[in-house]
Design a protein around this motif. Structure first.
Motif, PDB file in Angstrom:
ATOM      1  N   VAL A 201       0.732   5.681   4.513  1.00 17.59           N
ATOM      2  CA  VAL A 201       1.603   4.530   4.749  1.00 17.59           C
ATOM      3  C   VAL A 201       2.772   5.004   5.589  1.00 17.59           C
ATOM      4  CG1 VAL A 201       3.100   2.769   3.717  1.00 17.59           C
ATOM      5  CG2 VAL A 201       0.958   3.425   2.572  1.00 17.59           C
ATOM      6  N   GLU A 202       2.927   4.407   6.756  1.00 18.82           N
ATOM      7  CA  GLU A 202       4.014   4.767   7.658  1.00 18.82           C
ATOM      8  C   GLU A 202       5.371   4.521   6.991  1.00 18.82           C
ATOM      9  OE1 GLU A 202       3.926   6.073  10.669  1.00 18.82           O
ATOM     10  OE2 GLU A 202       1.761   6.008  11.072  1.00 18.82           O
ATOM     11  N   PRO A 203       6.402   5.264   7.385  1.00 17.19           N
ATOM     12  CA  PRO A 203       7.730   5.052   6.805  1.00 17.19           C
ATOM     13  C   PRO A 203       8.175   3.600   6.953  1.00 17.19           C
ATOM     14  CG  PRO A 203       7.693   7.045   8.127  1.00 17.19           C
ATOM     15  CD  PRO A 203       6.386   6.359   8.372  1.00 17.19           C
ATOM     16  N   LYS A 204       8.697   3.045   5.870  1.00 19.77           N
ATOM     17  CA  LYS A 204       9.182   1.669   5.913  1.00 19.77           C
ATOM     18  C   LYS A 204      10.475   1.559   5.113  1.00 19.77           C
ATOM     19  CE  LYS A 204       6.567  -0.258   1.962  1.00 19.77           C
ATOM     20  NZ  LYS A 204       6.047   1.003   1.410  1.00 19.77           N
ATOM     21  N   ASP A 205      11.285   0.595   5.497  1.00 15.12           N
ATOM     22  CA  ASP A 205      12.554   0.370   4.817  1.00 15.12           C
ATOM     23  C   ASP A 205      12.333  -0.398   3.528  1.00 15.12           C
ATOM     24  OD1 ASP A 205      14.102   1.635   6.793  1.00 15.12           O
ATOM     25  OD2 ASP A 205      14.132  -0.182   8.014  1.00 15.12           O
ATOM     26  N   GLU A 206      12.965   0.078   2.465  1.00 15.95           N
ATOM     27  CA  GLU A 206      12.979  -0.592   1.180  1.00 15.95           C
ATOM     28  C   GLU A 206      14.428  -0.655   0.715  1.00 15.95           C
ATOM     29  OE1 GLU A 206      10.489   1.531  -1.526  1.00 15.95           O
ATOM     30  OE2 GLU A 206       8.656   1.239  -0.360  1.00 15.95           O
ATOM     31  N   PRO A 207      14.739  -1.465  -0.296  1.00 16.81           N
ATOM     32  CA  PRO A 207      16.116  -1.503  -0.799  1.00 16.81           C
ATOM     33  C   PRO A 207      16.603  -0.123  -1.232  1.00 16.81           C
ATOM     34  CG  PRO A 207      14.855  -3.335  -1.682  1.00 16.81           C
ATOM     35  CD  PRO A 207      13.876  -2.452  -0.977  1.00 16.81           C
ATOM     36  N   GLY A 208      17.575   0.430  -0.514  1.00 20.72           N
ATOM     37  CA  GLY A 208      18.174   1.707  -0.883  1.00 20.72           C
ATOM     38  C   GLY A 208      17.426   2.944  -0.441  1.00 20.72           C
ATOM     39  N   ARG A 209      16.295   2.768   0.246  1.00 21.56           N
ATOM     40  CA  ARG A 209      15.531   3.946   0.638  1.00 21.56           C
ATOM     41  C   ARG A 209      14.608   3.652   1.822  1.00 21.56           C
ATOM     42  NH1 ARG A 209      11.384   5.430  -4.122  1.00 21.56           N
ATOM     43  NH2 ARG A 209      13.325   5.431  -5.281  1.00 21.56           N
ATOM     44  N   LYS A 210      14.107   4.725   2.417  1.00 21.80           N
ATOM     45  CA  LYS A 210      13.008   4.668   3.381  1.00 21.80           C
ATOM     46  C   LYS A 210      11.874   5.448   2.751  1.00 21.80           C
ATOM     47  CE  LYS A 210      13.865   4.908   7.776  1.00 21.80           C
ATOM     48  NZ  LYS A 210      13.290   3.649   8.330  1.00 21.80           N
ATOM     49  N   SER A 211      10.676   4.863   2.740  1.00 20.90           N
ATOM     50  CA  SER A 211       9.583   5.406   1.948  1.00 20.90           C
ATOM     51  C   SER A 211       8.302   5.513   2.755  1.00 20.90           C
ATOM     52  CB  SER A 211       9.351   4.502   0.725  1.00 20.90           C
ATOM     53  OG  SER A 211       8.198   4.874   0.010  1.00 20.90           O
ATOM     54  N   ALA A 212       7.456   6.489   2.389  1.00 21.90           N
ATOM     55  CA  ALA A 212       6.138   6.659   2.992  1.00 21.90           C
ATOM     56  C   ALA A 212       5.184   7.179   1.924  1.00 21.90           C
ATOM     57  CB  ALA A 212       6.195   7.625   4.168  1.00 21.90           C
TER      58      ALA A 212
ATOM     59  N   GLY B 216      -1.691  -6.531 -10.036  1.00 22.36           N
ATOM     60  CA  GLY B 216      -2.810  -5.608  -9.882  1.00 22.36           C
ATOM     61  C   GLY B 216      -3.582  -5.765  -8.594  1.00 22.36           C
ATOM     62  N   HIS B 217      -3.146  -6.644  -7.715  1.00 24.06           N
ATOM     63  CA  HIS B 217      -3.820  -6.817  -6.420  1.00 24.06           C
ATOM     64  C   HIS B 217      -3.202  -5.857  -5.405  1.00 24.06           C
ATOM     65  CE1 HIS B 217      -4.982 -11.246  -7.544  1.00 24.06           C
ATOM     66  NE2 HIS B 217      -5.388 -10.356  -8.432  1.00 24.06           N
ATOM     67  N   LEU B 218      -3.350  -4.580  -5.660  1.00 25.11           N
ATOM     68  CA  LEU B 218      -2.638  -3.560  -4.896  1.00 25.11           C
ATOM     69  C   LEU B 218      -3.510  -2.983  -3.788  1.00 25.11           C
ATOM     70  CD1 LEU B 218      -1.173  -1.710  -7.997  1.00 25.11           C
ATOM     71  CD2 LEU B 218       0.115  -3.161  -6.421  1.00 25.11           C
ATOM     72  N   PRO B 219      -3.038  -3.009  -2.561  1.00 23.22           N
ATOM     73  CA  PRO B 219      -3.791  -2.361  -1.487  1.00 23.22           C
ATOM     74  C   PRO B 219      -3.686  -0.844  -1.623  1.00 23.22           C
ATOM     75  CG  PRO B 219      -1.697  -3.130  -0.639  1.00 23.22           C
ATOM     76  CD  PRO B 219      -1.794  -3.628  -2.058  1.00 23.22           C
TER      77      PRO B 219
ATOM     78  N   LYS C  35      13.900  -8.182 -11.411  1.00 18.33           N
ATOM     79  CA  LYS C  35      12.830  -9.095 -11.819  1.00 18.33           C
ATOM     80  C   LYS C  35      12.227  -9.873 -10.654  1.00 18.33           C
ATOM     81  CE  LYS C  35      14.167  -9.834 -16.660  1.00 18.33           C
ATOM     82  NZ  LYS C  35      15.155  -8.764 -16.759  1.00 18.33           N
ATOM     83  N   HIS C  36      12.908  -9.895  -9.516  1.00 19.59           N
ATOM     84  CA  HIS C  36      12.426 -10.683  -8.378  1.00 19.59           C
ATOM     85  C   HIS C  36      12.524  -9.858  -7.101  1.00 19.59           C
ATOM     86  CE1 HIS C  36      12.395 -14.144 -11.054  1.00 19.59           C
ATOM     87  NE2 HIS C  36      13.630 -13.856 -11.389  1.00 19.59           N
ATOM     88  N   LEU C  37      11.811  -8.739  -7.084  1.00 18.77           N
ATOM     89  CA  LEU C  37      11.832  -7.816  -5.950  1.00 18.77           C
ATOM     90  C   LEU C  37      10.699  -8.148  -4.996  1.00 18.77           C
ATOM     91  CD1 LEU C  37      13.166  -5.140  -4.850  1.00 18.77           C
ATOM     92  CD2 LEU C  37      11.314  -3.936  -6.042  1.00 18.77           C
ATOM     93  N   ASN C  38      10.979  -8.038  -3.708  1.00 17.81           N
ATOM     94  CA  ASN C  38       9.930  -8.273  -2.718  1.00 17.81           C
ATOM     95  C   ASN C  38       8.802  -7.276  -2.918  1.00 17.81           C
ATOM     96  OD1 ASN C  38       8.595  -7.696   0.092  1.00 17.81           O
ATOM     97  ND2 ASN C  38       9.500  -9.728   0.262  1.00 17.81           N
ATOM     98  N   GLY C  39       7.568  -7.795  -2.982  1.00 15.25           N
ATOM     99  CA  GLY C  39       6.413  -6.939  -3.256  1.00 15.25           C
ATOM    100  C   GLY C  39       6.041  -5.991  -2.139  1.00 15.25           C
ATOM    101  N   GLY C  40       6.772  -6.020  -1.029  1.00  9.27           N
ATOM    102  CA  GLY C  40       6.495  -5.080   0.050  1.00  9.27           C
ATOM    103  C   GLY C  40       6.597  -3.628  -0.374  1.00  9.27           C
ATOM    104  N   VAL C  41       7.353  -3.348  -1.447  1.00 13.06           N
ATOM    105  CA  VAL C  41       7.486  -1.967  -1.916  1.00 13.06           C
ATOM    106  C   VAL C  41       6.164  -1.436  -2.473  1.00 13.06           C
ATOM    107  CG1 VAL C  41       9.954  -2.215  -2.377  1.00 13.06           C
ATOM    108  CG2 VAL C  41       8.319  -2.648  -4.212  1.00 13.06           C
ATOM    109  N   VAL C  42       5.232  -2.342  -2.804  1.00 13.35           N
ATOM    110  CA  VAL C  42       3.904  -1.909  -3.261  1.00 13.35           C
ATOM    111  C   VAL C  42       2.819  -2.507  -2.377  1.00 13.35           C
ATOM    112  CG1 VAL C  42       4.588  -1.469  -5.651  1.00 13.35           C
ATOM    113  CG2 VAL C  42       3.810  -3.769  -4.992  1.00 13.35           C
TER     114      VAL C  42
END
Length: 297
Positions: free
Chosen positions: A267-278, A233-236, A200-207
């Motif tokens: 989107v360049e690879p970035k660290d997220e909780p439990g994963r690296k995502s691009a 809904g303010h998604l880049p 419920k309180h995740l850092n919005g960096g994942v989106v």
């Protein structure tokens, strides 16, 4: 057909199906996660380059391309199934204008019984926006869940047999806080799914919104995995444009293959909780999330 009989008797007599029987019906709708296909629509000129890039990135191969009418109204499209170890794509290159509302459905779920699946979807709050219709190899329908999430249900005359995935892809859904709980309740009821995480309180960096807090809900069912993002809904760009997340064993190598085969790194690879995502865009404009699981630190 025990399940069909249970549902039919309930409809005829107005009876209530028992909790155990209802759970049995819902859990037996899905055939398997490997039959969940992401629907991709590209211009005819981009079909071959998409197939080349997607298979070069993830492996696998495409079925032979056919040109058919797959809709209940006049139309013509090239159609093929791209099967990879990490996800399957139903690829369409329409040669005629695409009739509404097709093109807005994110994926297709193979069901064991179309009539029961539609009845269950309606029971749990879905709208049937395209009533079931025949296609060259079975039947289809398009449903809409609370929050405007469109999906296809499909059934084959001859049951297909696909290999299980090496890793199961994610169906990625973006919703407002107003409709998220309604969607989650409806979809888990229909799919007999389980909420395996509700952050419920995740850092919005994942989106792409690192200065904000969002909610992320993970659901698993016999249909596969789903991740629900609840945001303002303010998604880049390109967040929200991707409908599927693909899990790979080596993100760096996969991204190199993608770029070498014509895909664009968004989107360049970035660290997220439990994963690296691009995030990448394949020829024709199909946006996909690609990730690699990493051990928690």
């Amino acid at each position: 057909m025990k399940l069909c009989a249970q549902l039919t008797l309930a409809l005829i007599w107005g009876a209530t199906v028992s909790g155990a029987a209802q759970a049995d019906i819902s859990s037996n709708l899905a055939v398997g996660a490997q039959y969940d296909t992401s629907h991709v629509y590209v211009a005819p000129v981009d079909v071959d380059s998409f197939v080349k890039s997607f298979t070069a990135t993830f492996g696998g191969q495409s079925t032979p391309q056919v040109v058919v009418n797959v809709l209940p109204v006049p139309s013509s499209t090239s159609s093929q199934l791209i099967q990879t170890p990490v996800g399957t794509v139903s690829l369409f290159g329409f040669k005629t204008p695409i009739p509404f509302p097709f093109g807005s459905e994110r994926n297709g779920y193979l069901v064991k019984d179309m009539d029961i699946a539609i009845a269950e979807a309606k029971k749990y709050g879905a709208d049937v926006i395209v009533h079931n219709f025949p296609d060259p190899i079975g039947r289809d329908a398009v449903i809409q869940w609370p929050g405007g999430i469109n999906m296809q249900l499909y059934w084959h005359t001859k049951s297909p047999s696909y290999a299980t995935f090496q890793t199961t892809p994610e169906n990625r859904v973006y919703l407002s806080e107003v409709r998220a709980d309604a969607f989650i309740k409806a979809f888990t009821g229909f799919s007999a799914g389980t909420v395996v995480a509700d952050e419920k309180h995740l850092n919005g960096g994942v989106v792409g919104e690192p200065s904000k807090t969002i909610r992320r809900v993970k659901i698993e069912s016999a249909f596969g995995k789903m991740v629900v993002f609840v945001t303002d809904g303010h998604l880049p760009y390109p967040y929200g444009r991707e409908t599927t997340g693909y899990e790979v064993s080596d993100l760096s190598s996969t991204l190199s293959k993608a770029k070498d085969s014509g895909a664009e790194l968004l989107v360049e690879p970035k660290d997220e909780p439990g994963r690296k995502s691009a995030m990448v865009s394949f020829p024709g404009g199909y946006v996909a999330e690609i990730h690699q699981q990493v051990a928690a630190k």
